[in-house]
Motif scaffolding. Sequence first.
Motif, PDB file in Angstrom:
ATOM      1  N   CYS A  67       0.861  -1.176   0.000  1.00 49.59           N
ATOM      2  CA  CYS A  67       0.000   0.000   0.000  1.00 49.59           C
ATOM      3  C   CYS A  67       0.902   1.232   0.000  1.00 49.59           C
ATOM      4  CB  CYS A  67      -0.894   0.017   1.234  1.00 49.59           C
ATOM      5  SG  CYS A  67      -1.936  -1.442   1.432  1.00 49.59           S
ATOM      6  N   SER A  93      -2.898   4.105  -0.784  1.00 51.44           N
ATOM      7  CA  SER A  93      -3.244   4.439   0.591  1.00 51.44           C
ATOM      8  C   SER A  93      -3.397   5.951   0.710  1.00 51.44           C
ATOM      9  CB  SER A  93      -2.152   3.964   1.548  1.00 51.44           C
ATOM     10  OG  SER A  93      -2.344   4.512   2.844  1.00 51.44           O
ATOM     11  N   ASP A 118       1.200   4.600   8.261  1.00 51.83           N
ATOM     12  CA  ASP A 118       0.028   3.781   7.926  1.00 51.83           C
ATOM     13  C   ASP A 118      -1.014   3.870   9.035  1.00 51.83           C
ATOM     14  OD1 ASP A 118       1.213   2.954   5.601  1.00 51.83           O
ATOM     15  OD2 ASP A 118       1.786   0.975   6.338  1.00 51.83           O
ATOM     16  N   LEU A 122      -5.690   0.292   8.208  1.00 51.44           N
ATOM     17  CA  LEU A 122      -5.312  -0.038   6.831  1.00 51.44           C
ATOM     18  C   LEU A 122      -5.318  -1.554   6.647  1.00 51.44           C
ATOM     19  CD1 LEU A 122      -4.262   1.083   4.085  1.00 51.44           C
ATOM     20  CD2 LEU A 122      -1.939   0.746   4.977  1.00 51.44           C
TER      21      LEU A 122
END
Length: 305
Positions: A67, A93, A118, A122
């Motif tokens: 991502c 992302s 992140d 996620l």
Amino acid sequence: MVRQQTEYDVLVVGGSGVDTIVRVDALPVPLADSVMVGPIEEWPGHTGGNVALGARALGLDVALLDCIGDDWTGAQVRQRLAEGDVEFHPLISPAGTRRAVNLVDATGRRMSFYDARDPEDLRMPRDFYLPRLRRARHVHLSIMNFTRFLYDDIEALGVPVSTDLHDWDGLADHQREFALRSDLVFFSAAATGDRTPALMREILGEGRAGTVVATAGARGSYVLTRDGGRDPHHVAATVPPAPVVDSNGAGDAFVTGFLYGRLDGRDARESARLGAVAGAFACTAPGSTAMIGREALLAADGDGS
């Protein structure tokens, strides 16, 4: 256009990004309002990207799932992986592409400031990763939070899985699930010191791993297998073939050399010797750019087969 393979020797999940390299005279850096340094450089890679690129340089069929952001740093990652002939399948992302700032001293030692951007929620969709898991001989999970949610499917498929815990102290919860649910576990002994053998035994005793490897830089590595006795076997470091420039990516290179040996049917200590060769080679160029090829790896290990 993404090159689509029918089978992967290694499927890497997570861990791509961009390193900003700042070269300093020595570590730690003295406290000052401003410090004059050499040119500051950007190098795409990070642990998952480096493992994928290194494995591909060794002739393995590789894909990377991750991502990343729809941003200029993500574009750097895409370009570097394309140049390295790595099949890359990114999901976008909203948090953007991971970054790190690495201070590197004159001896090649580093201090890394990692951008853990992140979000906790996620996730990688199951219909995205599952068809590719089914085509993999081996999976390597970077310790991103979202990758832990692949373990159930990996176990159900019976695909061997490895992970690198990096400088885990044996206590932090984040790495523990990765340590106990992987077949092959790597970690750096930097944070564990004299506790390293005990932690290796703990991973084998409490988890599913059959092999645990602790890397120790210039002091080599230590290998402990489920059927190899109580004490880890020491594998000496390899002398780099050129002056040390940068230790960024040396641990990732060790992983690729080890995985090459493992997939080639070699035992753990033989694989660790190949890892040592690859790791030493990685130190001879800046920013994880020194990727050893198969012929050079085997020649340096004394095996031209």
